[in-house]
Scaffold this active site. Sequence first.
Site, PDB file in Angstrom:
ATOM      1  N   SER A 167     -57.590 -44.461  39.613  1.00 13.33           N
ATOM      2  CA  SER A 167     -57.997 -43.242  38.898  1.00 13.33           C
ATOM      3  C   SER A 167     -58.707 -43.643  37.621  1.00 13.33           C
ATOM      4  O   SER A 167     -58.277 -44.573  36.934  1.00 13.33           O
ATOM      5  CB  SER A 167     -56.767 -42.409  38.539  1.00 13.33           C
ATOM      6  N   HIS A 201     -56.114 -43.363  31.906  1.00 11.88           N
ATOM      7  CA  HIS A 201     -55.900 -44.543  32.764  1.00 11.88           C
ATOM      8  C   HIS A 201     -56.514 -45.806  32.153  1.00 11.88           C
ATOM      9  O   HIS A 201     -57.078 -45.761  31.073  1.00 11.88           O
ATOM     10  CB  HIS A 201     -56.409 -44.246  34.169  1.00 11.88           C
ATOM     11  N   GLY A 221     -58.665 -39.928  41.141  1.00 14.69           N
ATOM     12  CA  GLY A 221     -57.616 -40.722  41.778  1.00 14.69           C
ATOM     13  C   GLY A 221     -56.969 -39.936  42.903  1.00 14.69           C
ATOM     14  O   GLY A 221     -56.595 -40.504  43.939  1.00 14.69           O
ATOM     15  N   SER A 222     -56.851 -38.633  42.714  1.00 15.04           N
ATOM     16  CA  SER A 222     -56.270 -37.798  43.773  1.00 15.04           C
ATOM     17  C   SER A 222     -57.177 -37.806  44.993  1.00 15.04           C
ATOM     18  O   SER A 222     -56.703 -37.853  46.134  1.00 15.04           O
ATOM     19  CB  SER A 222     -56.091 -36.362  43.264  1.00 15.04           C
ATOM     20  N   ASN A 228     -66.799 -34.086  50.681  1.00 14.20           N
ATOM     21  CA  ASN A 228     -67.748 -34.749  49.789  1.00 14.20           C
ATOM     22  C   ASN A 228     -66.948 -35.119  48.553  1.00 14.20           C
ATOM     23  O   ASN A 228     -66.668 -34.268  47.712  1.00 14.20           O
ATOM     24  CB  ASN A 228     -68.923 -33.849  49.436  1.00 14.20           C
ATOM     25  N   ASP A 249     -52.212 -46.241  38.399  1.00 15.83           N
ATOM     26  CA  ASP A 249     -51.632 -46.528  37.079  1.00 15.83           C
ATOM     27  C   ASP A 249     -51.501 -48.030  36.846  1.00 15.83           C
ATOM     28  O   ASP A 249     -50.760 -48.448  35.940  1.00 15.83           O
ATOM     29  CB  ASP A 249     -50.237 -45.881  36.968  1.00 15.83           C
TER      30      ASP A 249
HETATM   31  C1  LIG Z   1     -49.823 -42.672  40.359  1.00 12.71           C
HETATM   32  C2  LIG Z   1     -50.963 -41.688  40.284  1.00 12.71           C
HETATM   33  N1  LIG Z   1     -51.668 -41.419  41.389  1.00 12.71           N
HETATM   34  C3  LIG Z   1     -52.693 -40.556  41.380  1.00 12.71           C
HETATM   35  C4  LIG Z   1     -53.080 -39.915  40.221  1.00 12.71           C
HETATM   36  C5  LIG Z   1     -54.209 -38.938  40.247  1.00 12.71           C
HETATM   37  O1  LIG Z   1     -55.350 -39.355  39.552  1.00 12.71           O
HETATM   38  P1  LIG Z   1     -56.423 -38.282  39.059  1.00 12.71           P
HETATM   39  O2  LIG Z   1     -55.853 -37.594  37.871  1.00 12.71           O
HETATM   40  O3  LIG Z   1     -57.637 -39.079  38.743  1.00 12.71           O
HETATM   41  O4  LIG Z   1     -56.639 -37.336  40.192  1.00 12.71           O
HETATM   42  C6  LIG Z   1     -52.371 -40.153  39.039  1.00 12.71           C
HETATM   43  C7  LIG Z   1     -52.755 -39.462  37.807  1.00 12.71           C
HETATM   44  O5  LIG Z   1     -52.369 -39.752  36.712  1.00 12.71           O
HETATM   45  C8  LIG Z   1     -51.277 -41.061  39.076  1.00 12.71           C
HETATM   46  O6  LIG Z   1     -50.563 -41.317  37.971  1.00 12.71           O
END
Ligand SMILES: Cc1ncc(COP(=O)(O)O)c(C=O)c1O
Length: 454
Positions: free
Chosen positions: A224, A229, A95-96, A297, A203
């Site tokens: 994510s 999730h 998600g990041s 990537n 979320d």
């Molecule tokens: C609102 C939100 N954005 C982004 C992320 C990041 O997701 P990931 O952990 O898959 O990088 C999270 C992670 O819980 C999140 O709660």
Amino acid sequence: MDNKAEKKNKKKALKQEILEKVGEYYRLVYRDDEEFIPGKSRLNYAGRVFDEKEIINLTDSSLEFWLTYGRYSKEFEKKLSDFLGVKYTFLVNSGSSANLLAFMALTSPLLEDRQVKRGDEVITVAAGFPTTVAPIIQYGAIPVFVDVNLQTFNIDINQLEKSVSSKTKAVMLAHTLGNPFDISALKTFCQKYNLWLIEDNCDALGSKYDGKYTGTLGDIGTSSFYPPHHMTMGEGGATYTDNKLLKKIMLSMRDWGRDCWCESGIDNTCGCRFNKQYGTLPFGYDHKYVYSHFGYNLKATDMQAAIGCAQLEKLPEFIQKRKNNFQLLYNGLEDMKDFFLLPKATSKSDPSWFGFWLTLKDGVSFKRNEIVKYLEDNNIQTRNLFAGNITRHPCFSQLELCKDYRVIGELKNTDKIMNDSFWVGVYPGMTSEKNNFIVKSIIDFISKYRKVDI
Ligand SMILES: Cc1ncc(COP(=O)(O)O)c(C=O)c1O
């Protein structure tokens, strides 16, 4: 039968046997038939929910050994697009990464006068997850932090006008813990000032606003698939859009920044691989190695996608269970309104909740960490709203207020959430027995304080 046909048949039979054994292994090892013992059994706020289908898909993909973006990735992107009703979906590794890709897409020169440049401002909130904000800062744009509403946990739309400047180019916000922000207000605001809108939908997969899925109403949505999730593939994420130009940019940036759009292992999709002029490269330079962006990537593996395909089939049921669990907690805790501010769904929304939060009312005679400790001692896992107020974290220590970031007002509600809020899980692994135990534990804790309270 010739040798080749024999080998093919043997391969098929062997694979079938392996996959059947995998199903058997799942049933032996993972099927959860453990009795729930209140106070003794651990009640996690979230976790993977899966059956043999996920492990069978994963094994199938690993036997195929394609490893990188492949048939499962393609299938996943298509199915998620279909589910959401969007044109284009990109599978990424978290998600990041999805947030990074979504934001960096806005910095592409292909967007001409709408390109987000270093020093431009992006409106967001400080109450949330750090990687909604990190890409803005990493690039050198200026996040502008607006306070949130204490009931919806989302941006206070009354402060939007105060946050805009001649440098504002975009708004990037998460739908907090599944509760959609006021999309109508945000869209009107973005249209008025010609701003991009990125919905961090990490979320909130399955939440709806005015009948449409969140993540599909702005310019780009992100997901994510980390285990807590709405669905998982271990690590994983996605971006989605209806915008053809943003699609082109995100494909390029996800895949090393290349100009070419050939799939892994395939050459010359464009049909003019060696006969074009790019930049000041020699004429006919191999299009496969021409870079129109400084990319990354960010791809996931096909094994992750294989798990995701099985999870997608369960998604509608997961969403319904999250809604039911939320409602059970709400019904059980409704009478605690003297002590807590309870969550409130944004109007016109139908949230696919990520968690159930409680905010201590001003004046109560106990502290957030006291009730949290009580619940944790009873094996109920709790969470804060992630960073609480991101501007108060060590990562901000080298940033200068008004230069590297701006704050609108005092972020009073954001600080209140940082100090006085916590949340518990509503994931599909919860049962009514487990929800009842959470409710009972909160009420038991409160009964100790009732006499001395407001
Ligand atoms: C609102 C939100 N954005 C982004 C992320 C990041 O997701 P990931 O952990 O898959 O990088 C999270 C992670 O819980 C999140 O709660």
